[in-house]
Write an enzyme that holds these catalytic residues in place. Structure first.
Site, mmCIF file in Angstrom:
data_model
loop_
_atom_site.group_PDB
_atom_site.id
_atom_site.type_symbol
_atom_site.label_atom_id
_atom_site.label_comp_id
_atom_site.label_asym_id
_atom_site.label_seq_id
_atom_site.Cartn_x
_atom_site.Cartn_y
_atom_site.Cartn_z
ATOM 1 N N HIS A 98 0.817 -1.214 0.000
ATOM 2 C CA HIS A 98 0.000 0.000 0.000
ATOM 3 C C HIS A 98 0.852 1.266 0.000
ATOM 4 C CE1 HIS A 98 0.433 -0.117 4.504
ATOM 5 N NE2 HIS A 98 0.408 1.192 4.356
ATOM 6 N N ASP A 144 -0.057 -7.557 1.205
ATOM 7 C CA ASP A 144 0.438 -6.197 1.432
ATOM 8 C C ASP A 144 1.955 -6.152 1.570
ATOM 9 O OD1 ASP A 144 0.243 -3.473 1.631
ATOM 10 O OD2 ASP A 144 -0.353 -3.442 3.729
ATOM 11 N N GLY A 192 3.349 6.124 8.262
ATOM 12 C CA GLY A 192 4.762 6.243 7.907
ATOM 13 C C GLY A 192 5.573 5.071 8.398
ATOM 14 N N ASN A 193 5.076 4.356 9.430
ATOM 15 C CA ASN A 193 5.733 3.139 9.905
ATOM 16 C C ASN A 193 5.528 1.964 8.947
ATOM 17 O OD1 ASN A 193 5.444 4.217 13.127
ATOM 18 N ND2 ASN A 193 7.200 2.907 12.635
ATOM 19 N N SER A 194 4.530 2.051 8.097
ATOM 20 C CA SER A 194 4.177 0.922 7.228
ATOM 21 C C SER A 194 5.371 0.450 6.414
ATOM 22 C CB SER A 194 3.046 1.331 6.277
ATOM 23 O OG SER A 194 1.860 1.591 6.978
ATOM 24 N N LEU A 209 -8.971 -22.920 -5.468
ATOM 25 C CA LEU A 209 -9.652 -24.068 -6.061
ATOM 26 C C LEU A 209 -11.073 -23.737 -6.465
ATOM 27 C CD1 LEU A 209 -8.631 -26.856 -3.494
ATOM 28 C CD2 LEU A 209 -7.337 -25.984 -5.438
ATOM 29 N N GLY A 210 -11.585 -22.579 -6.004
ATOM 30 C CA GLY A 210 -12.969 -22.208 -6.263
ATOM 31 C C GLY A 210 -13.912 -22.721 -5.193
#
Length: 550
Positions: free
Chosen positions: A198, A238, A307-309, A361-362
């Site tokens: 992100h 992410d 900002g830590n992300s 696999l659905g």
């Protein structure tokens, strides 16, 4: 930089805040008619020559786009000529991958051929063992580097500030600098860096109209912005891998979050609100929060802000045990980190480049409990035309082994799926009934961004409501397609929590989807048994993705 979109997305995945997320995701809902799709896939009768002929044509059409899937379907058809034609196309794809030194793709193809016991696998220029080595040989972060005992503060030199310059945005006639700030850390001496997807999403988003440029700033030189490029990224977990042409001052070793227990001390390093070289500490608050649809994450109480992300979450020895990815700004001490095992599983795919597609696999299902013990993964729904459907798996089957890995829980299945790329073939073992065991080779398709939306559009309402809301319906009227009776309720589902019961008569009066097809809303008129068969209009809403799709 504050990231409200991420916080709301995480809130949407937490049951405690589900009501708030519904208000968010349905803020811009669009109408959808209450009707079944025009057609729904039905199983192919391989004993009918007409059906076989049509399937051959579909397989040939599929060859250019996806040779491995075409080969799998040719094996289901059991047509030798079609198998031979598909094998030729698969070998050609393999040779091209080896020529381009794309050993990750070549390994996927070789493993698929090996799984199918295809004789051509032995004729390929590289064996599976060779490709295992070649595919991992240059992947950064998987090989530990010698390290010496250091002060905790000294590890800061291995972190960077991620800077995404989006140019100028105009609000109320005024221009403002538009940027995203995050964190990252070196995993190789030659400049490979891990961060969150992100953080760099605007750089790789094909729908973004802005021209975004990616930079990093090193801890020891916060005034200089160094250009960087995105190598690979995974929106679902992410994570992202980026590269810059610098000599890393310190390289982190990837540890194991299995070494951590609730209450253990951890440290987070990053650039909260742009304040570089910030180190905070705390403990592991929990290790099994289901915020992701593909696995559980850690909850930590170390101070985390925007900002830590993307920054590392380390132990006292400097080993990365997790990657910080979210903090609930309105809830003090409620922060989350991605277990490092996910990163280690995904690094080969991230290094191979581009967007990672996870397999499925659905199916939809839950952990099967027998005599109080976990006994496998029970399939409670199968999407028509998906791999499990074509492989003739049935609702009620219990998966016990996947690609050689024992499966006792949903989490086991999620971990096994993460280790395998989409567009590959693996062996799966499942139990039908009390003792009947089956083994089959199954193709792993690409998981849709919102599986529930794919199911809603491709299956009848009576069946699609089971994975979406947790209630299976049966039609009770030939004159109205909207009237049903509830045949089954999944424990703990949205339908269960809302108070619906089996045998309740209902009428689906309206259905709405939000703009990005990530959530659904339904207005239902019901005679609710739990309320003394009182006639009542009930509104229910839910996300179109969850951990229970696989």
């Amino acid at each position: 930089m504050k990231n409200n979109r991420l916080n709301l997305k995480i809130l949407g995945r937490m049951q405690l805040f589900f009501a708030a997320s519904v208000l968010f995701v349905l803020g811009a809902a669009s109408c959808s008619s209450v009707r079944d799709p025009d057609s729904v896939y039905s199983d192919i009768d391989y004993t009918q020559e007409d059906a076989r002929r049509e399937e051959r044509k579909r397989i040939v059409d599929l060859l250019e786009k996806n040779p491995v899937q075409a080969l799998w379907r040719a094996h289901l058809l059991q047509d030798d000529d079609t198998i031979a034609e598909c094998e030729k196309a698969v070998v050609s794809e393999f040779d091209e991958a080896v020529k381009n030194e794309d050993f990750f793709t070549a390994r996927r193809i070789q493993k698929s051929l090996t799984t199918l016991k295809s004789p051509v696998s032995a004729t390929l220029s590289k064996s599976l063992a060779e490709l295992d080595s070649l595919a991992l040989e240059k992947v950064p972060g998987l090989h530990k580097t010698p390290s010496e005992s250091k002060k905790i503060s000294s590890y800061i030199s291995g972190t960077v500030t991620i800077w995404v310059d989006k140019g100028i945005k105009v609000q109320n006639g005024m221009g403002f600098a538009d940027r995203v700030i995050g964190s990252g850390f070196f995993i190789s001496k030659d400049g490979y860096i891990v961060t969150n997807h992100h953080v760099i999403a605007d750089v790789v988003n094909p729908k973004s109209e802005a021209f975004s440029r990616l930079f990093i700033k090193r801890a020891e030189d916060s005034d200089t912005r160094i250009p960087a490029k995105v190598i690979g990224y995974d929106p679902e977990i992410d994570l992202a891998l980026i590269k810059t042409e610098v000599d890393a001052p310190y390289v982190f070793n990837l540890g194991s979050s299995a070494d951590l227990d609730v209450g253990d001390k951890i440290y987070a390093i990053g650039s909260p609100v742009g304040l570089e070289r910030t180190l905070t500490s705390g403990i592991v608050s929990a290790d099994d929060r289901k915020l992701f649809t593909l696995g559980s994450v850690m909850q930590i109480d170390a101070a985390v802000n925007s900002g830590n992300s993307g920054g590392p979450c380390i132990d006292s020895n400097g080993n990365v045990q997790a990657i910080v990815f979210a903090g609930m700004l309105q809830y003090e001490g409620l922060n989350f980190a991605i277990p490092v095992e996910y990163l280690k599983s995904l690094l080969p795919a991230l290094y191979a480049g581009g967007k990672i597609s996870h397999p499925w696999l659905g199916c939809y299902g839950h952990t099967k409990k027998e005599l109080g013990k976990d006994a496998g993964l029970e399939i409670q729904y199968i999407f028509p035309g998906a791999s499990a459907s074509r492989a003739r798996m049935l609702v009620g089957d219990v998966i016990t082994e996947f690609d050689g890995q024992k499966i006792t829980t949903l989490e086991d299945m999620q971990n096994a799926l993460m280790k395998n790329p989409a567009k590959s073939i693996v062996t799966i073992t499942y139990r039908r009934g009390e003792e009947e065991m089956h083994e089959t080779e199954i193709y792993l398709g690409a998981r849709p961004e919102n599986p529930g939306y794919t199911i809603y559009k491709g299956d009848v309402i009576a069946k699609s409501f089971l994975p979406i809301f947790g209630m299976k319906l049966v039609s009770v009227s030939t004159s109205s397609s909207r009237k049903y009776s509830i045949e089954q309720i999944i424990n703990g589902s949205i339908a269960d929590e809302t108070g619906f019961s089996e045998n309740d008569p209902i009428e689906v009066r309206d259905i709405k989807l939000n703009d990005d097809n990530s959530a659904i809303y339904a207005e239902i008129y019901a005679k609710n048994r739990k309320k003394g068969y009182l006639d009542v209009n009930i509104a229910i809403a839910g996300p179109l993705d969850s951990p229970y799709y696989f």
